[in-house]
Design a protein around this motif. Structure first.
Motif: not given
Length: 92
Positions: A13, A15, A18-23, A28-29
């Protein structure tokens, strides 16, 4: 671009900047934390990536199925069985 790849749909995703990864993705973190704190995981990932690149594999099923054999070969190369043997000798 990673987000245009059909395999990544819904997993990345964007934003703003920023780049966010799904779980459930490699970015993912949770996945990153486990990979960075479990001994041998990073070397297994490199081994698997190089192995699959040499075969020019792009099929997601083949990539997923070959993770277990890659992990086994990597931990054998790191001496897992030998350490298991040594710990058995300490008990005896």
């Amino acid at each position: 671009m990673l987000s245009n790849n059909p395999l990544n749909q819904g997993k990345i995703k964007l934003d703003g900047g920023h780049v966010n990864f799904s779980w459930d993705s490699e970015g993912s973190s949770v996945f990153t934390r486990v990979a960075n704190t479990t001994p041998g995981v990073n070397s297994m990932a490199v081994f698997h990536d190089v192995w699959m690149a040499k075969w020019n594999v792009t099929n997601a099923v083949v990539l997923g199925v070959t993770i277990v054999p890659a992990a086994y070969m990597n931990y054998e190369a790191l001496g897992f069985s030998y350490y298991k043997y040594l710990s058995g000798e300490l008990d005896g």
